[in-house]
Design a protein around this motif. Structure first.
Motif, PDB file in Angstrom:
ATOM      1  N   ARG A  35       0.886  -1.058  -0.032  1.00 14.21           N
ATOM      2  CA  ARG A  35       0.017  -0.031  -0.065  1.00 14.21           C
ATOM      3  C   ARG A  35       0.883   1.147  -0.062  1.00 14.21           C
ATOM      4  N   GLN A  36       2.212   1.277   0.506  1.00 15.35           N
ATOM      5  CA  GLN A  36       3.066   2.404   0.343  1.00 15.35           C
ATOM      6  C   GLN A  36       4.365   1.870   0.042  1.00 15.35           C
ATOM      7  N   VAL A  37       5.073   2.613  -0.162  1.00 18.63           N
ATOM      8  CA  VAL A  37       6.893   2.499  -0.462  1.00 18.63           C
ATOM      9  C   VAL A  37       7.539   3.578  -0.166  1.00 18.63           C
ATOM     10  N   LEU A  38       8.661   3.282   0.467  1.00 15.69           N
ATOM     11  CA  LEU A  38       9.628   4.231   0.708  1.00 15.69           C
ATOM     12  C   LEU A  38      10.607   4.381  -0.093  1.00 15.69           C
ATOM     13  N   ILE A  39      11.002   5.615  -0.511  1.00 19.98           N
ATOM     14  CA  ILE A  39      11.900   6.054  -1.626  1.00 19.98           C
ATOM     15  C   ILE A  39      13.045   6.965  -1.029  1.00 19.98           C
ATOM     16  N   ARG A  40      14.214   6.453  -1.266  1.00 17.58           N
ATOM     17  CA  ARG A  40      15.303   7.289  -0.813  1.00 17.58           C
ATOM     18  C   ARG A  40      16.633   7.203  -1.807  1.00 17.58           C
ATOM     19  N   PRO A  41      17.238   7.989  -2.073  1.00 19.35           N
ATOM     20  CA  PRO A  41      16.991   9.546  -1.704  1.00 19.35           C
ATOM     21  C   PRO A  41      15.960  10.046  -2.268  1.00 19.35           C
ATOM     22  N   SER A  42      15.657  11.299  -1.977  1.00 17.15           N
ATOM     23  CA  SER A  42      14.753  11.999  -2.790  1.00 17.15           C
ATOM     24  C   SER A  42      15.457  12.926  -3.731  1.00 17.15           C
ATOM     25  N   SER A  43      14.848  13.776  -4.579  1.00 18.54           N
ATOM     26  CA  SER A  43      15.532  14.512  -5.617  1.00 18.54           C
ATOM     27  C   SER A  43      14.433  15.327  -6.133  1.00 18.54           C
ATOM     28  N   LYS A  44      14.710  16.271  -6.676  1.00 19.58           N
ATOM     29  CA  LYS A  44      13.551  17.379  -7.386  1.00 19.58           C
ATOM     30  C   LYS A  44      13.096  16.628  -8.829  1.00 19.58           C
ATOM     31  N   VAL A  45      13.887  15.911  -9.423  1.00 18.90           N
ATOM     32  CA  VAL A  45      13.333  15.168 -10.687  1.00 18.90           C
ATOM     33  C   VAL A  45      12.296  13.973 -10.207  1.00 18.90           C
ATOM     34  N   ILE A  46      12.595  13.383  -9.072  1.00 19.97           N
ATOM     35  CA  ILE A  46      11.668  12.425  -8.459  1.00 19.97           C
ATOM     36  C   ILE A  46      10.471  12.941  -8.160  1.00 19.97           C
ATOM     37  N   VAL A  47      10.641  14.006  -7.260  1.00 20.40           N
ATOM     38  CA  VAL A  47       9.256  14.610  -6.702  1.00 20.40           C
ATOM     39  C   VAL A  47       8.432  15.273  -8.051  1.00 20.40           C
ATOM     40  N   LYS A  48       9.121  15.529  -9.085  1.00 18.99           N
ATOM     41  CA  LYS A  48       8.451  16.175 -10.079  1.00 18.99           C
ATOM     42  C   LYS A  48       7.473  14.949 -10.935  1.00 18.99           C
ATOM     43  N   PHE A  49       8.425  13.979 -11.112  1.00 21.44           N
ATOM     44  CA  PHE A  49       7.957  12.709 -11.753  1.00 21.44           C
ATOM     45  C   PHE A  49       6.625  12.229 -11.047  1.00 21.44           C
ATOM     46  N   LEU A  50       6.896  12.179  -9.713  1.00 23.04           N
ATOM     47  CA  LEU A  50       5.612  11.797  -8.936  1.00 23.04           C
ATOM     48  C   LEU A  50       4.495  12.663  -9.015  1.00 23.04           C
ATOM     49  N   GLN A  51       4.582  13.939  -9.260  1.00 17.34           N
ATOM     50  CA  GLN A  51       3.770  14.759  -9.361  1.00 17.34           C
ATOM     51  C   GLN A  51       2.825  14.363 -10.674  1.00 17.34           C
ATOM     52  N   VAL A  52       3.495  14.004 -11.675  1.00 18.52           N
ATOM     53  CA  VAL A  52       2.814  13.632 -12.987  1.00 18.52           C
ATOM     54  C   VAL A  52       2.124  12.610 -12.636  1.00 18.52           C
ATOM     55  N   ARG A  69      19.586  14.357   5.795  1.00 14.25           N
ATOM     56  CA  ARG A  69      20.469  13.856   4.709  1.00 14.25           C
ATOM     57  C   ARG A  69      19.962  14.205   3.306  1.00 14.25           C
ATOM     58  N   ALA A  70      19.702  12.953   2.528  1.00 20.68           N
ATOM     59  CA  ALA A  70      19.252  13.248   1.111  1.00 20.68           C
ATOM     60  C   ALA A  70      17.794  13.325   1.147  1.00 20.68           C
ATOM     61  N   GLY A  71      17.150  12.867   2.445  1.00 18.35           N
ATOM     62  CA  GLY A  71      15.886  13.042   2.166  1.00 18.35           C
ATOM     63  C   GLY A  71      14.856  11.667   1.901  1.00 18.35           C
ATOM     64  N   LYS A  72      13.912  11.294   2.330  1.00 15.92           N
ATOM     65  CA  LYS A  72      13.062  10.424   1.585  1.00 15.92           C
ATOM     66  C   LYS A  72      11.717  10.653   1.323  1.00 15.92           C
TER      67      LYS A  72
END
Length: 142
Positions: A35-52, A69-72
Motif C-alpha cells: 500500500r506504500q513504498v519508501l523512496i530514498r534518496p529524494s530528488s527534485k526530478v523524482i518529486v516532479k515525476f511523482l507529481q505527474v 541527509r538526502a531525504g526520503k
C-alpha cells in the motif's frame, strides 16, 4: 577519472539511476501488493515525476520526509500502476516525434503517459503537446 568532463557525466548518471531505482521500487511494491513504498534518496526530478503520476491518479499522496541527509519520500499506492520506468539516455524529442515514443513505450495510445523534461518543466506528453514543446524523454508510466 577526475577530469572535469567525467564529473559532469557522473552526476547525470547518478540522477538517472536515482530516478531509475525509485521507479523500480514503486513497480515492485505495486506488483507485491504493498500500500506504500519508501523512496530514498529524494530528488527534485523524482518529486516532479511523482507529481505527474499523482495528477493522473496512478499513485496516491506522497510525503517528503527530510531527515537532514538526502531525504526520503513515502508514496501511497493505489494498485493502479502496471509499470513505470526510466528512458536512458535522455533522448531529445521534437514535438512531432513524441507520437512514436508513445507507440513504443505505452501499451496503447489512451493508456499511460510519457514524461518529458522540457524548458517549461517536467510534464507528460499531453501537456507537452498543449504547450507545443519538445524536450528530453525522462520515462513513462502506465
Amino acid at each position: 577519472g577526475n577530469s572535469p568532463g567525467s564529473r559532469g557525466l557522473h552526476s547525470k548518471m547518478v540522477l538517472i539511476s536515482v530516478l531509475n531505482n525509485c521507479l523500480k521500487n514503486i513497480t515492485h511494491a505495486e506488483k507485491t501488493g504493498k500500500r506504500q513504498v519508501l523512496i530514498r534518496p529524494s530528488s527534485k526530478v523524482i518529486v516532479k515525476f511523482l507529481q505527474v503520476m499523482q495528477k493522473h491518479k496512478y499513485i496516491g499522496e506522497f510525503e517528503i520526509v527530510d531527515d537532514r541527509r538526502a531525504g526520503k519520500i513515502i508514496v501511497q499506492l493505489l494498485g493502479r500502476l502496471n509499470k513505470c520506468g526510466v528512458i536512458s539516455p535522455r533522448f531529445d524529442v521534437k514535438l512531432p516525434e513524441i507520437e512514436k515514443w508513445i507507440v513504443n513505450l505505452l501499451p496503447s495510445r489512451n493508456f499511460g503517459y510519457v514524461v518529458l523534461t522540457t524548458s517549461l518543466g517536467i510534464m507528460d506528453h499531453e501537456e507537452a503537446r498543449r504547450k507545443h514543446t519538445g524536450g528530453k524523454i525522462l520515462g513513462f508510466f502506465y
